[in-house]
Write a protein that holds these residues in place. Structure first.
Motif, PDB file in Angstrom:
ATOM      1  N   LEU A  11       0.834  -1.192   0.000  1.00 47.06           N
ATOM      2  CA  LEU A  11       0.000   0.000   0.000  1.00 47.06           C
ATOM      3  C   LEU A  11       0.875   1.250   0.000  1.00 47.06           C
ATOM      4  CD1 LEU A  11      -2.454  -1.092   2.837  1.00 47.06           C
ATOM      5  CD2 LEU A  11      -2.896  -1.195   0.384  1.00 47.06           C
ATOM      6  N   PRO A  12       0.385   2.364  -0.576  1.00 45.63           N
ATOM      7  CA  PRO A  12       1.107   3.626  -0.392  1.00 45.63           C
ATOM      8  C   PRO A  12       1.294   3.898   1.093  1.00 45.63           C
ATOM      9  CG  PRO A  12      -0.613   3.869  -2.033  1.00 45.63           C
ATOM     10  CD  PRO A  12      -0.811   2.515  -1.417  1.00 45.63           C
ATOM     11  N   ALA A  13       2.414   4.507   1.442  1.00 44.27           N
ATOM     12  CA  ALA A  13       2.751   4.682   2.859  1.00 44.27           C
ATOM     13  C   ALA A  13       1.667   5.427   3.622  1.00 44.27           C
ATOM     14  CB  ALA A  13       4.086   5.410   2.999  1.00 44.27           C
ATOM     15  N   ASP A  14       1.101   6.493   3.028  1.00 41.65           N
ATOM     16  CA  ASP A  14       0.089   7.249   3.766  1.00 41.65           C
ATOM     17  C   ASP A  14      -1.162   6.407   4.000  1.00 41.65           C
ATOM     18  OD1 ASP A  14      -0.543   7.293   1.039  1.00 41.65           O
ATOM     19  OD2 ASP A  14      -1.704   9.140   1.263  1.00 41.65           O
ATOM     20  N   GLU A  15      -1.550   5.581   3.018  1.00 39.88           N
ATOM     21  CA  GLU A  15      -2.726   4.741   3.206  1.00 39.88           C
ATOM     22  C   GLU A  15      -2.460   3.630   4.226  1.00 39.88           C
ATOM     23  OE1 GLU A  15      -4.482   3.296  -0.359  1.00 39.88           O
ATOM     24  OE2 GLU A  15      -4.259   5.200  -1.423  1.00 39.88           O
ATOM     25  N   TYR A  16      -1.246   3.120   4.241  1.00 40.44           N
ATOM     26  CA  TYR A  16      -0.884   2.095   5.218  1.00 40.44           C
ATOM     27  C   TYR A  16      -1.069   2.622   6.642  1.00 40.44           C
ATOM     28  CZ  TYR A  16       2.075  -1.117   7.922  1.00 40.44           C
ATOM     29  OH  TYR A  16       2.553  -2.009   8.856  1.00 40.44           O
ATOM     30  N   TRP A  17      -0.476   3.787   6.920  1.00 41.12           N
ATOM     31  CA  TRP A  17      -0.525   4.310   8.288  1.00 41.12           C
ATOM     32  C   TRP A  17      -1.911   4.832   8.643  1.00 41.12           C
ATOM     33  CZ3 TRP A  17       3.041   2.765  11.370  1.00 41.12           C
ATOM     34  CH2 TRP A  17       4.314   2.452  10.874  1.00 41.12           C
ATOM     35  N   LEU A  53      -4.424   2.350  10.022  1.00 43.31           N
ATOM     36  CA  LEU A  53      -4.246   1.898  11.403  1.00 43.31           C
ATOM     37  C   LEU A  53      -4.920   2.826  12.412  1.00 43.31           C
ATOM     38  CD1 LEU A  53      -0.499   0.760  11.357  1.00 43.31           C
ATOM     39  CD2 LEU A  53      -2.534  -0.688  11.469  1.00 43.31           C
ATOM     40  N   PHE A  54      -5.473   3.937  11.940  1.00 43.39           N
ATOM     41  CA  PHE A  54      -6.129   4.858  12.855  1.00 43.39           C
ATOM     42  C   PHE A  54      -7.327   4.170  13.512  1.00 43.39           C
ATOM     43  CE2 PHE A  54      -8.872   8.321  14.173  1.00 43.39           C
ATOM     44  CZ  PHE A  54      -7.973   9.231  14.712  1.00 43.39           C
ATOM     45  N   ALA A  55      -7.383   4.238  14.838  1.00 46.44           N
ATOM     46  CA  ALA A  55      -8.458   3.618  15.627  1.00 46.44           C
ATOM     47  C   ALA A  55      -8.439   2.095  15.574  1.00 46.44           C
ATOM     48  CB  ALA A  55      -9.833   4.134  15.222  1.00 46.44           C
ATOM     49  N   LEU A  56      -7.361   1.500  15.081  1.00 45.85           N
ATOM     50  CA  LEU A  56      -7.177   0.064  15.218  1.00 45.85           C
ATOM     51  C   LEU A  56      -6.342  -0.103  16.493  1.00 45.85           C
ATOM     52  CD1 LEU A  56      -6.383  -2.372  12.263  1.00 45.85           C
ATOM     53  CD2 LEU A  56      -6.381  -2.956  14.690  1.00 45.85           C
ATOM     54  N   HIS A  57      -7.018  -0.216  17.608  1.00 44.92           N
ATOM     55  CA  HIS A  57      -6.410   0.044  18.905  1.00 44.92           C
ATOM     56  C   HIS A  57      -5.246  -0.866  19.261  1.00 44.92           C
ATOM     57  CE1 HIS A  57     -10.795   1.184  19.111  1.00 44.92           C
ATOM     58  NE2 HIS A  57     -10.181   2.335  19.196  1.00 44.92           N
ATOM     59  N   GLU A  58      -5.278  -2.103  18.807  1.00 45.25           N
ATOM     60  CA  GLU A  58      -4.191  -3.015  19.149  1.00 45.25           C
ATOM     61  C   GLU A  58      -2.845  -2.476  18.671  1.00 45.25           C
ATOM     62  OE1 GLU A  58      -2.919  -7.740  18.696  1.00 45.25           O
ATOM     63  OE2 GLU A  58      -4.404  -6.871  17.337  1.00 45.25           O
TER      64      GLU A  58
END
Length: 587
Positions: free
Chosen positions: A482-488, A491-496
């Motif tokens: 994935l493009p780096a910005d889409e990768y990170w 993960l927003f609100a993926l609490h683990e």
């Protein structure tokens, strides 16, 4: 912001010996604290310009009368006993004012500059506790001791006719080193005890009161409270049992202490959600039953003490504590702890991260979104390479495995150097700072190379990007980058992904001091002692498992402080250090 605080204390006491060993005494004390503060938000900032000011006054008065008996009988027995009563009165006053809607003139920090009608409030509270107590201690040959106490409190904060509570305690100790012929054992004591204490209830919690609203014209507006109160509300109690041993070796140059304990907490307060058809939405009652148990080990002493004036004092302690929720009552399975995202809010923002107290489990389990995995433990991604997740999954517990501290003091002639370190091992917290930093591309991990050795911010077509790895739903390997910005951002609100170990080691105090020689002071004819020291508080974070975050600043190490949101690191400001000088003079 700016604050000021003044503290006053006064004490009067008088004692009279009626006969040998029997004494009557009376004592009165007053402790008063007055404070003032104001807060300012400047014009032109991201927030609405504002000004707030407030003041408070707290006074505690105590009057205590007591009869005391202290006698040695036939050289073998010692008896000490007392009975007495204590009258305590507490009063609190506070006043607060805030501007509303901004300032009519930029940076004019005055309540009258409020654009909208300013908000003002005041509070007055008073409570009394009358106590009657007795205590007795019997010793045999300075070796065996038995102590017992009993106390009865009458608290004005509790319902009339149901405000008396009795708290007993009993303890025993055995100093056994005198019976043993071991030259290396300087001191040895076994002890055991039981005590029951009460937790004071808040002011005016036992009665409903009307809430005042904004007047409609000249008509006052009040509202009926939504929370109902159990008419038999009472103070929570804690019954504790402890067993311990104390040992001293080599003329007490080395000392150690070990204890184990259990505390049973009953009648803890909880506001239960109830059907609105009952006339309210919540019901405050004594409901929660829990227990805590653990152990504590302390080892210290004076390893070095020589004729050249060098002394080294050291103490190390470590403790383990668990809290278990036995039952919540009324059929409840769990309730949410304050989360710290928005003060003491119980709502679950950003995808539903919460900390819970569950019946039949350890206190403080964190739940939220967790990476979905297959039976082999591989992360599962969707057809586009984004991670799948499951909601309301357990992510870990708040409480640490171990806590403790280390104290060191080195003295050489008139100089001394001392420092205190505390530490925590284990426990988890959720980092909002880390989550937002990665989402916005400001975190260090959002730059650098990917697993192929190519800059992750390069397009995937050129070998850049990042992959979650794992497998697709059909079990085939994930090969999508994935493009780096889409990768990170995914993960927003993926609490683990944003759960961290709260382990830390921190220096809490550092001190360098000098004690002036008596020979020098005698020349002044009025100074009996003098010392000067440089003191630094909170100077260093020595170790943290999380780069850029100080877990010790998230919250305290008590259940109460953790219940106020310390499992969440929510954009905390950096910790503060303070430096100063400590001058002591004796006349």
């Amino acid at each position: 912001s700016e604050t000021e605080k003044e503290v006053y204390s006064a004490k009067f006491s008088m004692a009279y010996e009626i006969i040998s060993g029997l004494k009557a005494s009376i004592q009165g004390t007053r402790n008063a604290e007055n404070g003032w503060g104001e807060g300012r938000v400047a014009s032109g900032t991201l927030s609405v310009a504002s000004f707030s000011t407030g003041a408070y006054s707290r006074v505690e008065d105590n009057i205590q009368a007591m009869l005391s008996f202290d006698k040695r009988i036939a050289n073998d027995f010692s008896v000490m006993a007392n009975v007495g009563m204590n009258w305590r009165n507490n009063s609190t006053k506070s006043w607060n004012m805030n501007t509303s809607g901004g300032l009519s003139v930029d940076n004019l920090f005055n309540i009258s500059a409020s654009k909208n009608p300013y908000i003002a409030s005041n509070f007055f509270g008073e409570n009394k506790v009358n106590s009657y107590f007795g205590q007795a201690s019997v010793g045999y040959k300075d070796m065996i001791y038995l102590d017992a106490t009993i106390r009865e409190d009458y608290d004005s904060r509790l319902p009339n006719g149901k405000n008396a509570y009795t708290y007993p305690s009993v303890s025993a100790s055995f100093v056994f080193n005198e019976l043993l012929d071991f030259s290396w054992l300087s001191f040895g004591k076994l002890r055991a005890g039981y005590a029951k204490v009460g937790n004071e209830i808040g002011l005016y919690q036992t009665a409903q009161t009307y809430a005042l609203g904004i007047p409609f014209g000249t008509n006052a507006i009040t509202s009926v409270p939504n929370s109902l109160i159990d008419p038999s509300l009472r103070a929570a109690t804690t019954a504790s049992t402890e067993v311990g041993i104390e040992l001293g070796f080599l003329q007490n140059r080395i000392k150690t202490e070990f204890s184990i304990y259990k505390q049973d907490n009953a009648n803890e307060l909880l506001s239960i959600t109830i059907p609105s058809s009952s006339g309210g939405s919540g019901f405050l009652t004594n409901s929660v039953v829990s227990n805590s148990k653990g152990w504590e080990l302390s080892i210290g002493g004076t390893p070095i003490k020589n004729s050249r004036g060098l002394t080294w004092d050291v103490n190390f302690n470590i403790a383990h504590n668990t809290v278990f929720v036995d039952e919540l009552g009324y059929g409840l399975k769990s309730f949410a702890l304050a989360n710290g995202f928005r003060g003491t809010s119980l709502s679950a923002p950003w995808g539903g991260a919460q900390a819970l107290a569950r019946a039949g489990e350890e206190w403080g389990v964190i739940v939220g979104r967790k990476f979905r995995v297959d039976t082999n433990g591989n992360r599962v991604v969707d057809g586009d390479g984004y991670p799948l997740y499951d909601t309301n999954r357990d992510l870990g517990h708040i409480l640490p495995d171990f806590t403790g501290g280390i104290f060191n003091r080195f003295t050489y002639k008139n100089f001394d150097v001392a420092f205190t370190i505390d530490y925590q091992i284990g426990g988890l917290f959720h980092s909002v700072t880390k989550m937002f930093s990665a989402y916005s591309g400001l975190a260090a991990e959002t730059a650098g190379d990917n697993d192929k050795g190519v800059a992750q911010r390069n397009p995937p077509a050129e070998g850049g990007g990042k992959s979650f790895g794992g497998v697709f739903a059909d079990g085939s390997p994930n090969n999508i980058y994935l493009p780096a910005d889409e990768y990170w951002k995914s993960l927003f609100a993926l609490h683990e992904a944003w759960m961290y170990d709260a382990t830390f080691v921190k220096m809490r105090e550092f001190r360098v001091g000098y004690t002036f020689p008596m020979g020098l002071l005698q020349k002044t004819n009025f100074l009996k002692g003098a010392s000067l020291a440089f003191v630094a508080n909170n100077p260093f974070l020595l170790y943290s498992k999380v780069d850029g975050i100080d877990p010790s600043e998230i919250g305290g190490d008590t259940v109460e402080s953790r219940n106020n949101g310390s499992w969440v690191e929510s954009g905390n400001l950096p910790g503060t250090r303070s430096f100063g000088f400590d001058l002591k003079l004796k006349f």
